[in-house]
Design an enzyme around this catalytic site. Structure first.
Site, PDB file in Angstrom:
ATOM      1  N   ASP A 154      48.166   8.356 -25.597  1.00 58.15           N
ATOM      2  CA  ASP A 154      48.153   9.940 -25.214  1.00 58.15           C
ATOM      3  C   ASP A 154      49.321   9.960 -23.999  1.00 58.15           C
ATOM      4  O   ASP A 154      49.741   9.060 -23.258  1.00 58.15           O
ATOM      5  CB  ASP A 154      47.010  10.283 -24.690  1.00 58.15           C
ATOM      6  CG  ASP A 154      46.822  11.604 -24.087  1.00 58.15           C
ATOM      7  OD1 ASP A 154      47.681  12.759 -24.758  1.00 58.15           O
ATOM      8  OD2 ASP A 154      46.532  11.732 -23.001  1.00 58.15           O
TER       9      ASP A 154
ATOM     10  N   ASP B 200      50.232  13.472 -21.621  1.00 56.56           N
ATOM     11  CA  ASP B 200      49.744  14.248 -20.615  1.00 56.56           C
ATOM     12  C   ASP B 200      48.203  13.834 -20.105  1.00 56.56           C
ATOM     13  O   ASP B 200      47.482  13.767 -20.670  1.00 56.56           O
ATOM     14  CB  ASP B 200      49.742  15.808 -20.776  1.00 56.56           C
ATOM     15  CG  ASP B 200      51.081  16.121 -21.213  1.00 56.56           C
ATOM     16  OD1 ASP B 200      51.519  16.555 -20.103  1.00 56.56           O
ATOM     17  OD2 ASP B 200      51.513  15.913 -22.174  1.00 56.56           O
TER      18      ASP B 200
ATOM     19  N   ASP C  23      43.034  10.642 -22.190  1.00 54.43           N
ATOM     20  CA  ASP C  23      42.064  11.054 -21.088  1.00 54.43           C
ATOM     21  C   ASP C  23      41.044  12.367 -21.404  1.00 54.43           C
ATOM     22  O   ASP C  23      40.150  12.487 -20.886  1.00 54.43           O
ATOM     23  CB  ASP C  23      42.938  11.687 -19.970  1.00 54.43           C
ATOM     24  CG  ASP C  23      43.797  13.004 -20.181  1.00 54.43           C
ATOM     25  OD1 ASP C  23      44.554  12.706 -21.173  1.00 54.43           O
ATOM     26  OD2 ASP C  23      43.684  13.619 -19.822  1.00 54.43           O
TER      27      ASP C  23
HETATM   28 MG   LIG Z   1      45.958  13.810 -22.339  1.00 49.27          MG
END
Ligand SMILES: [Mg+2]
Length: 246
Positions: free
Chosen positions: A22, A24, A199
């Site tokens: 991933d 961001d 995240d």
């Molecule tokens: Mg993310």
């Protein structure tokens, strides 16, 4: 499920991995606006080395568009799933582009008319996906939610993806899990040990796919509950881990 703080860090990166990352909140620290993110020194070099070490089996899996990913990580053009998998660049460099349906243009115009009544509200056009943001004006939330819900019956192959201060209207059948599953079916990812590092909540779809295939899910941060069994504290810890494996 264990509390995230008790999850161990992932082991060192191995040659037989297919590594999905991933962007961001995982590679880049979250900034106030999507354009304000900064690429930390050393990240691009680490990704380039890892891509070679893994024989190309390294891909970005992001909600951003491919063009934005390429701008952020230039000169790299990594295999990637953009817009949660709507846009896909394969290891051979060919891109499956999204197809914008005309009905979505009508919805887009209606959303703009609503947003114009609430200064600070924002309608973001991502071609096949439209994001309605009310972070800049919380009073717009109800109107934008109602508009999206009312549109669903005629945008029948779309669904709503709520986020923090935003709701996205996007096509059914495209999430990070689908994107990772599709890449794992093709070279050079097929047959490798699948590892996904992410995240946020949308990354759980990807965690599910790699775990189902005997791979490893790595959570960045403290969000819970999560299916992940490994954890890194923040994007700086992710960079240190990647750099050690590069
Ligand atoms: Mg993310």
């Amino acid at each position: 499920m264990d509390a995230p703080a008790h999850l161990p860090p992932p082991p060192a990166i191995a040659d037989d991995w297919a590594l999905f990352l991933d962007v961001d909140g995982t590679l880049l620290a979250i900034a106030g606006t999507p354009d304000a993110v900064r690429v930390p020194p050393g990240l691009i070099d680490a990704l380039a080395s890892l891509q070679q070490r893994l024989d190309g089996a390294l891909a970005l899996v992001s909600g951003r568009r491919l063009a934005q990913l390429d701008a952020l990580f230039a000169p790299l053009k990594l295999p990637a799933a953009g817009l949660h998998g709507l846009e896909r660049r394969h290891a051979d460099n060919h891109i499956d582009p999204p197809t914008p349906p005309s009905l979505l243009a009508v919805f887009h115009r209606k959303a703009e008319l609503v947003a114009e009544r609430y200064p600070g509200a924002l309608v973001e056009d991502k071609d096949s996906t439209i994001a309605l943001h009310w972070r800049g004006n919380p009073h717009a939330e109800q109107a934008l939610r109602e508009l999206s819900e009312a549109a669903l019956p005629w945008l029948h192959d779309y669904r709503l993806q709520p986020g923090d201060g935003v709701i996205e209207v996007r096509p059914v059948g495209t999430d990070k899990g689908d994107a990772i599953a599709a890449l794992l079916d093709e070279a050079p990812f097929a047959g490798r040990h699948a590892v996904f590092v992410g995240d946020d909540l949308t990354d759980e779809h990807g965690f599910e796919v790699v775990l189902d295939r005997g791979g490893m899910a790595v959570l960045v941060g403290n969000r819970q509950p999560s299916r992940a069994r490994h954890r890194l504290h923040d994007p700086a810890a992710v960079l240190a881990w990647l750099a050690a494996g590069a």
